[in-house]
Design an enzyme around this catalytic site. Structure first.
Site, PDB file in Angstrom:
ATOM      1  N   SER A  48       0.848  -1.189   0.000  1.00  0.00           N
ATOM      2  CA  SER A  48       0.000   0.000   0.000  1.00  0.00           C
ATOM      3  C   SER A  48       0.889   1.246   0.000  1.00  0.00           C
ATOM      4  CB  SER A  48      -0.889   0.009   1.245  1.00  0.00           C
ATOM      5  OG  SER A  48      -1.450   1.290   1.471  1.00  0.00           O
ATOM      6  N   LYS A  83       0.424  -3.511   4.870  1.00  0.00           N
ATOM      7  CA  LYS A  83      -0.429  -4.215   3.920  1.00  0.00           C
ATOM      8  C   LYS A  83       0.361  -5.176   3.026  1.00  0.00           C
ATOM      9  CE  LYS A  83      -4.217  -3.806   3.125  1.00  0.00           C
ATOM     10  NZ  LYS A  83      -4.878  -2.780   2.308  1.00  0.00           N
ATOM     11  N   ARG A 138     -22.541 -14.525 -46.375  1.00  0.00           N
ATOM     12  CA  ARG A 138     -21.461 -13.621 -45.976  1.00  0.00           C
ATOM     13  C   ARG A 138     -22.123 -12.466 -45.242  1.00  0.00           C
ATOM     14  NH1 ARG A 138     -16.869 -14.050 -49.189  1.00  0.00           N
ATOM     15  NH2 ARG A 138     -15.855 -12.591 -47.742  1.00  0.00           N
ATOM     16  N   ASN A 176      -1.389  -6.972   0.066  1.00  0.00           N
ATOM     17  CA  ASN A 176      -2.631  -7.203  -0.665  1.00  0.00           C
ATOM     18  C   ASN A 176      -2.515  -8.413  -1.602  1.00  0.00           C
ATOM     19  OD1 ASN A 176      -4.068  -4.916   0.366  1.00  0.00           O
ATOM     20  ND2 ASN A 176      -2.793  -3.626  -0.930  1.00  0.00           N
TER      21      ASN A 176
END
Length: 452
Positions: A278, A284, A317, A286
């Protein structure tokens, strides 16, 4: 995002980006044209001298990409711009010689076949990634087949199981994906060569099918039973397969995110300095790989839906649905390969915290084995009666912060069942209630080994 200098190696990979690049796509256009000229010379449809000159030019380094871009913007399709450069160059060697290029083909023949060749390359990368994933999952299953943890239902603790059991379910799923991949190839890797409306009317003297078969063989593709210009099930199927594949990656990544929560802490993504950090909270870590996997998987599922829309094509087509594939298919393929490689790296380096798994089994003070207790009491008290009795004791355990075993030992009805304290202790031990987790892990591992 796959072209971003910053993000391209997160939402794509160098290998898959190369496959879906302008250079590779154009190389496959040229391969088609060179192969077509070669086989047509072999069976006497065009002069050998023309074929040799066409082959000599059909290298991507000979292409003027600025001119190709201009022609594509003007015409709307790149193939005619490629053909014009072939014709112009070969005609410069001998007037009229280049006119034999693209004989009997149409734009979509070249484009679809190039796309199939790109998808073949893509599936080779997918296969390599799947093999790495299943190999590392087999290792995790073997190592942790008896590592006890809690199973969860509706995000609540359910019953004990083993971490190997959890990983074996994932392994079995990826093994099914390997089977799907093998099955899809026979339907997908098919040549497109039929001319304007698919009837091969421009190849005279009944040699159209002979030419088609020779071209398929030269390109290493199967011969189509009939033209498929506006029958797009092949492309939609592989898109659906990629949605399934990344859906499995996303399910695993979602579980990792939940198991990485601070309050749970049962696994961690592979660590290296500052990964998942972080900008303001130094503590942190994560689950950043899992975040990317789920984002890419969700995007693939959304984009794959467009391929089903592209199936709704008019007549022989189409007017527009085909171009949907041009937009979404490269993105689907690049995101799928990136999601798989992220998943592979996550599995290979997954940190398993077995102590936290054991700790979390104790959180409910015994309620995690309430089913075991219920089934232990059921033969004497009846299953539903036992269910309601244990339900009330579990509520009291939470409200009074008392172990379930203590309440069981003090309950009159439980005493009437005749179960001893030792038997109740055995029922309340999570290690005694993992069912056939280990046996099922062994069965998956055996099946995986037999399939290799």
């Amino acid at each position: 995002m796959s072209d971003s200098i910053i993000f391209r190696n997160i939402f794509s990979t160098p290998a898959i980006s190369s496959i879906w690049s302008d250079t590779q796509r154009t190389s496959y256009y040229l391969l088609f044209e060179a192969s077509l000229a070669s086989v047509q010379a072999d069976i006497g449809i065009i002069p050998r001298q023309a074929a040799d000159a066409i082959l000599a030019f059909c290298h991507v380094t000979n292409m003027d990409f600025d001119e190709l871009r201009i022609q594509t913007e003007k015409i709307g399709y790149p193939v005619l711009g490629v053909v014009k450069q072939i014709v112009q160059n070969v005609n410069s060697l001998q007037p009229g010689l280049g006119e034999w290029a693209h004989w009997g083909a149409t734009t979509q023949d070249v484009t679809d076949t190039a796309t199939i060749l790109q998808l073949r390359d893509t599936l080779n990368l997918i296969s390599e990634a799947l093999n790495a994933i299943t190999s590392d999952l087999s290792r995790l299953c073997q190592t942790h087949k008896a590592t006890i943890m809690v199973a969860r239902s509706n995000l609540q603790q359910a019953v004990p199981m083993t971490f190997g059991f959890k990983m074996a379910r994932l392994l079995a799923t990826f093994e099914r994906h390997k089977q799907r991949l093998a099955e899809i190839k026979s339907r997908l890797l098919v040549l497109e060569f039929g001319g304007a409306a698919g009837t091969l009317a421009t190849i005279k003297d009944g040699r159209g099918l002979e030419c088609q078969a020779a071209l398929a063989q030269k390109l290493g593709l199967s011969v189509p039973d009939i033209a498929w210009h506006t029958e797009r099930d092949r492309i939609a199927e592989v898109g659906g397969f990629f949605a399934l594949l990344t859906g499995t990656c996303s399910k695993f990544a979602t579980d990792v995110k939940l198991m990485m929560q601070t309050e749970v802490g049962e696994v961690s993504e592979p660590f290296y300095p500052h990964r998942g950090s972080s900008s303001t909270m130094p503590q942190k870590r994560n689950p950043i790989s899992s975040v990317y996997i789920t984002a890419m998987g969700a995007t693939v599922r959304q984009l794959s839906a467009a391929l089903y829309e592209a199936m709704v094509e008019d007549h022989e087509r189409a007017t527009g649905p085909w171009e949907i594939e041009w937009i979404v298919l490269p993105q689907i393929c690049t995101l799928t390969h990136a999601a798989l490689l992220n998943t592979s790296e996550l599995i290979a380096g997954l940190e398993v915290h077995s102590d936290a798994m054991k700790r979390n089994l104790k959180i409910t003070r015994g309620s995690v084995v309430s089913e075991a207790v219920m089934m232990g009491l059921a033969p004497k008290l009846g299953r539903q009666f036992a269910h309601d009795l244990v339900y009330e004791l579990c509520r009291r355990s939470v409200q009074e912060d008392v172990p379930l075993l203590t309440l069981l030992c003090g309950d009159d009805k439980v005493q009437e069942s005749g179960l001893s304290k030792e038997e109740l202790e055995g029922l309340c031990d999570p290690a005694n209630y993992t069912g056939l987790s280990v046996e099922m892990v062994d069965r998956v591992l055996a099946s995986t080994h037999l399939g290799q």
